[in-house]
Design a protein around this motif. Sequence first.
Motif, PDB file in Angstrom:
ATOM      1  N   ALA A 272      54.143 122.917  47.877  1.00 54.80           N
ATOM      2  CA  ALA A 272      55.412 122.757  48.608  1.00 54.80           C
ATOM      3  C   ALA A 272      56.165 121.499  48.181  1.00 54.80           C
ATOM      4  CB  ALA A 272      55.141 122.739  50.107  1.00 54.80           C
TER       5      ALA A 272
ATOM      6  N   ARG B 284      64.958 128.025  48.753  1.00 55.87           N
ATOM      7  CA  ARG B 284      64.004 128.833  49.519  1.00 55.87           C
ATOM      8  C   ARG B 284      63.908 130.236  48.933  1.00 55.87           C
ATOM      9  NH1 ARG B 284      61.992 127.590  54.389  1.00 55.87           N
ATOM     10  NH2 ARG B 284      61.967 129.801  54.934  1.00 55.87           N
TER      11      ARG B 284
ATOM     12  N   THR C  89      58.061 121.677  44.864  1.00 52.96           N
ATOM     13  CA  THR C  89      59.354 122.363  44.850  1.00 52.96           C
ATOM     14  C   THR C  89      60.475 121.381  45.162  1.00 52.96           C
ATOM     15  OG1 THR C  89      59.189 123.008  47.190  1.00 52.96           O
ATOM     16  CG2 THR C  89      58.262 124.510  45.579  1.00 52.96           C
TER      17      THR C  89
ATOM     18  N   ILE D 171      56.646 127.419  48.738  1.00 49.69           N
ATOM     19  CA  ILE D 171      57.058 126.518  49.816  1.00 49.69           C
ATOM     20  C   ILE D 171      56.032 126.516  50.940  1.00 49.69           C
ATOM     21  CG2 ILE D 171      58.811 126.125  51.590  1.00 49.69           C
ATOM     22  CD1 ILE D 171      60.855 127.251  49.638  1.00 49.69           C
TER      23      ILE D 171
ATOM     24  N   ILE E 149      64.633 123.570  53.413  1.00 48.71           N
ATOM     25  CA  ILE E 149      63.520 124.185  52.703  1.00 48.71           C
ATOM     26  C   ILE E 149      62.278 124.264  53.582  1.00 48.71           C
ATOM     27  CG2 ILE E 149      61.927 123.856  50.759  1.00 48.71           C
ATOM     28  CD1 ILE E 149      64.292 122.748  49.178  1.00 48.71           C
ATOM     29  N   SER E 150      62.057 123.255  54.429  1.00 51.37           N
ATOM     30  CA  SER E 150      60.877 123.270  55.290  1.00 51.37           C
ATOM     31  C   SER E 150      61.012 124.249  56.450  1.00 51.37           C
ATOM     32  CB  SER E 150      60.607 121.861  55.842  1.00 51.37           C
ATOM     33  OG  SER E 150      61.669 121.455  56.688  1.00 51.37           O
TER      34      SER E 150
END
Length: 307
Positions: A163, A130, A166, A157, A241-242
């Motif tokens: 997104a 991130r 990544t 992201i 990451i989300s």
Amino acid sequence: MKYPVGSGKLSRSYTAYLFLIPWFIGFFGLNLLPMAASLFLSFTNYNIFDPPRFDGFSNFIYMFTNDWHFPAAVSVTVRYVFFSVPLQLCASLILAFLLNQKIKGLTLYRTLFYIPSLLGSSVAVGILWRQIFSSDGLLNIFLQKLGLMQEGGISWIGDPRYALWTMIILRIWQFGSPMIIFLAALKQIPQEILEASEIDGARRLQRVWRIILPMISPIILFNFIMQIISAFKVFTEAFIISGGAVGGGVVGGTLDSLLFYTIHIYSEGFLKFRMGYASALSWVLLLMVALLTWIAFRISSRLVHYE
């Protein structure tokens, strides 16, 4: 004292089963029984707080007719598997070829290349990713220093166009495990065959394509299937990451661009407390992975050379 014929073999069998007891406990207690419970719950309306109520195929009907997050989760996961697995295997195979050469410090290189596989599914790497791909992350700072990007940068992201890539890059970065397996397979190829082909005039690319790849094709199939299964189960890094849980609803990043199937299961089961529906989603995931594995084995019958 005389023992009956075959008693030695019988005692050895008892000894073997004795050592297998921990495995049996783990298999039945941590795998088979939870799977059976999950299969039962998939046909129920269960919210954790109340006893499960049998509901037939309602969960599966709702999944394919009313859950608009379901096709999004399938799409994200399938695209992730479709791109990440072949790219990861290609990277790991190329590195295995390079590490199979006689160079100094080979043991050190193998260790360094394997480290990402040990760290790839950790929370720390998810947070690091991130920081790298955020709007003010290291990637944008590097591109700005080179004059390739203006101030402000791109939120790799947060932008649905980038997104998923990544996550694919992170998957490719975890090439250590298949690389080690490929390297072991390359070590098993008899050098006499390669030397004979070189004497016959075969070029390096011809030796790779016509000798090495066919001889390690069972290992390629093994790595391919294992990485497909692993990619379908991706969760920790995708969840971090989300952005993690958002307001008790569905997580998955901007416009569900990172709504992986496992995150959808987590959202339904642990955020909405619809454990019955989450169990149904889990069994559909199992069927999807089983179908892809079956297809891979069917196709491999023409491509894999076991002899």
